[in-house]
Design a protein around this motif. Sequence first.
Motif, PDB file in Angstrom:
ATOM      1  N   CYS A 185       0.830  -1.202   0.000  1.00 51.26           N
ATOM      2  CA  CYS A 185       0.000   0.000   0.000  1.00 51.26           C
ATOM      3  C   CYS A 185       0.862   1.248   0.000  1.00 51.26           C
ATOM      4  O   CYS A 185       0.572   2.226  -0.654  1.00 51.26           O
ATOM      5  N   ILE A 186       1.956   1.163   0.729  1.00 51.85           N
ATOM      6  CA  ILE A 186       2.799   2.342   0.863  1.00 51.85           C
ATOM      7  C   ILE A 186       3.465   2.675  -0.468  1.00 51.85           C
ATOM      8  O   ILE A 186       3.511   3.815  -0.890  1.00 51.85           O
ATOM      9  N   ASP A 189       1.060   4.265  -2.703  1.00 54.85           N
ATOM     10  CA  ASP A 189       0.676   5.622  -2.332  1.00 54.85           C
ATOM     11  C   ASP A 189       1.809   6.620  -2.495  1.00 54.85           C
ATOM     12  O   ASP A 189       1.728   7.739  -2.032  1.00 54.85           O
ATOM     13  N   ARG A 209      -3.152   9.182   5.710  1.00 55.54           N
ATOM     14  CA  ARG A 209      -3.509   8.692   4.385  1.00 55.54           C
ATOM     15  C   ARG A 209      -4.111   7.305   4.417  1.00 55.54           C
ATOM     16  O   ARG A 209      -3.944   6.532   5.359  1.00 55.54           O
ATOM     17  N   GLN A 210      -4.863   7.073   3.322  1.00 51.10           N
ATOM     18  CA  GLN A 210      -5.585   5.825   3.213  1.00 51.10           C
ATOM     19  C   GLN A 210      -4.682   4.816   2.521  1.00 51.10           C
ATOM     20  O   GLN A 210      -4.086   5.144   1.492  1.00 51.10           O
ATOM     21  N   CYS A 211      -4.534   3.622   3.098  1.00 50.91           N
ATOM     22  CA  CYS A 211      -3.716   2.608   2.454  1.00 50.91           C
ATOM     23  C   CYS A 211      -4.536   1.338   2.305  1.00 50.91           C
ATOM     24  O   CYS A 211      -5.272   0.961   3.209  1.00 50.91           O
ATOM     25  N   THR A 212      -4.382   0.708   1.163  1.00 57.19           N
ATOM     26  CA  THR A 212      -5.070  -0.557   0.988  1.00 57.19           C
ATOM     27  C   THR A 212      -4.072  -1.639   1.354  1.00 57.19           C
ATOM     28  O   THR A 212      -3.021  -1.778   0.731  1.00 57.19           O
ATOM     29  N   HIS A 213      -4.388  -2.335   2.407  1.00 61.01           N
ATOM     30  CA  HIS A 213      -3.438  -3.304   2.913  1.00 61.01           C
ATOM     31  C   HIS A 213      -4.139  -4.631   3.145  1.00 61.01           C
ATOM     32  O   HIS A 213      -5.147  -4.681   3.841  1.00 61.01           O
ATOM     33  N   THR A 217      -9.082  -1.414   3.263  1.00 63.93           N
ATOM     34  CA  THR A 217      -8.667  -0.020   3.189  1.00 63.93           C
ATOM     35  C   THR A 217      -8.707   0.583   4.585  1.00 63.93           C
ATOM     36  O   THR A 217      -9.737   0.553   5.258  1.00 63.93           O
TER      37      THR A 217
END
Length: 696
Positions: A185-186, A189, A209-213, A217
Amino acid sequence: MNDLVLEIIFATVILTAVTLLIFSGMRFIRSPGNGLLAVWIGLGMLLLGGLLGIAESQVMLKTIPVFNNPATVDIIRDFVCYLGGSIMLGIGMIRRLVSASGTNHFEQLNETLAKTVRDLGSSQELLNSIVRSSISGVMILKAVRDSSSNVLDFECRLMNEEAENLLGHSSSTILHKNIMKYLPCIRNDGLLNEAICVIETGLPFREERQCTHQGKTRWYNIVGVKYGDGLVVSFVDVTERREYETQLQHAALHDTLTGLPNRVLFTDRLAQSIQRSRRNVEYKFAVLFLDLDRFKIINDSLGHEIGDQLLINISDQLRTNLREIDIASRTSEGHLPARLGGDEFVVLLDDIENFRDAITVAERLQREISSPHTIAGHEVITTASIGIVTSEGNYDRPEDIIRDADTAMYQAKKTGKARYVVFDERMHAEVVKRLNLEKELHYAVERKEFTLYYQPIVSIETGRLVGFESLLRWVHPEKGIIEPEEFIELTEELGIIVPIGRWAINEACQQLGRWIKKYPQHENLSFNINLSKQELMDPGLISLIKQAIRNAGISPKSIKVEITESTFIDNSIDLIPVLTKIQEMGIALAMDDFGTGYSSLSFLHTTSMDYLKIDRSFISNASNKRNYAAIIHTIIQLAHNMDMQVVAEGVETQDQLAMLQALDCNFAQGYLFDKPLEPEAAEKLLIDNYRYCAAA
Ligand code: C2E
Ligand code: CA
Ligand code: CA
């Protein structure tokens, strides 16, 4: 011997004094500001030593007993002045030098630091403890560079348990490895670039911030600070807080029952549309103001749950219709429905091609809403009255648009409901006039600006005056006499008809009392008093009437109460008990304006009305429309069959009177005889014992 003892004592005193001087000197110069003073004192003492030497050589001191001995003078001079002075001078100068270079502070700081390090053990141990004890995920990263010194990745040197939890990888997997591949995710982003930026600029990075991990999300609060050729990164999962904030924000801008945007959000969007229409003349929008007809009745009769469900259904209809609408909004924002409260909805038609579109949408919504709604086994039918305002009006404020749309909606209700009305300037003028009238009416009540006019009621058979109907007039200080048509409805809406009516009842009784006393030949004279629904609902009405009659010294038989037929349309309030009480007092009841469209024949049956007043519209139409004469005939027969006497209202011509006489109508009232008269003019009829011409 004596001299020796004296010498010893003296030497001891001097030595003690010098010691004290040194000690107090040291204390004295602890404050850096005193260093300079110590220098001056030292110089002073050296000078004193010199003076003492001169004094001794001039044999001046020999005259003083203590100084007879030259050794005494030497001791004072050497010890006190030269030694003490030098010490003072030395200490003072050192003090000045020390404070100027600040060495002392550094020393102190060094000492504190050394102590801290001693207390906490080695710095590595300290770092470990800080990282481990943090409630955030913490990682210490070192830049991994290529041969040209470009940062490719970061290697994790240290991480805590929370970081393992948040990343879903154990430290054994991540430590001393390039980190980016573990943080998909990082990388996505663009965090790698941010991290490089921190190293290059030395400025910290802080962002939520939003991270998809791992398919989910989440929101992270991330802070990165440069540390050597790497970073200390700390991060916290703030998803719950973000979700809570989103919920709060949604709640603040949406209606809880229907989930539609509320007034705040709608007003905001409308303000944007106003701005846009100013910048772009091509851009057009319209606002529809919807109010459900008869919603209160549905709510009261079927219950609030069904009422609520109906509102939800309507919101869904608005949503779907606006989504599917053929007149597509040409912007991404789109049309916006909202609920203002109660059964009031608004719709913003955004970026429409022409204003006719607003009417098309209004018609379509009306069709949809009026189709039956099945709720909890009930078939609920409702309609909507719609007011329309377009951006043609060049509005500045969203509130004004909503207000005018509301006015147009009100107009739609007034002209028969289940329809739409497009707002125009004339309506605005009417609203302003009404608002002014409202204000003035409140003053009128305070200042008692009312008076009563009296319209004769005549026996058709004899042509004689049998009584008067008392009719209210407002004596406006500037506009003069104002007729009830212009203000009665408003007084009812404002709820001030009750105090006005109370005054009217008392005034009419007083007037009748005075006239009967003054003209005993008219002892059978009667007054008809009009009572509106709100007055009938006034719990103090019965005692008020009793009191008014008693105070005026008249018989209840000389009073008749007129109630318009429309009072009974909405039968949610049972008026029978109060009407019965009025009749029990001996006061007759008259059904006013009979035939104006709400004929409640059933009501005629359940209450025993004594009089029936045929509405003016029937009488005026009788001569040109044949059916009307037939209707009047039927009404009179019906009334007589039910033991009621009939009064014809609005008789203006001799022909009308002749017809009424032929139909056996009992009484008449109208301009043919007299208009409503001022008290003096009405009284004149009594003096003259006036007799109107009976029909031929
Ligand atoms: P209403 O009770 O039907 O009063 C009769 C109205 O018809 C009066 O209007 C009167 O002036 C008018 N009228 C009488 N004969 C003729 C005629 O031959 N031709 C025409 N064109 N009109 C005629 P007004 O005085 O303007 O009163 C209007 C309404 O205001 C009354 O209608 C009554 O409903 C209400 N009102 C008047 N005074 C009072 C009051 O003291 N209390 C209450 N609650 N309502 C009142
Ligand atoms: Ca009346
Ligand atoms: Ca009437």
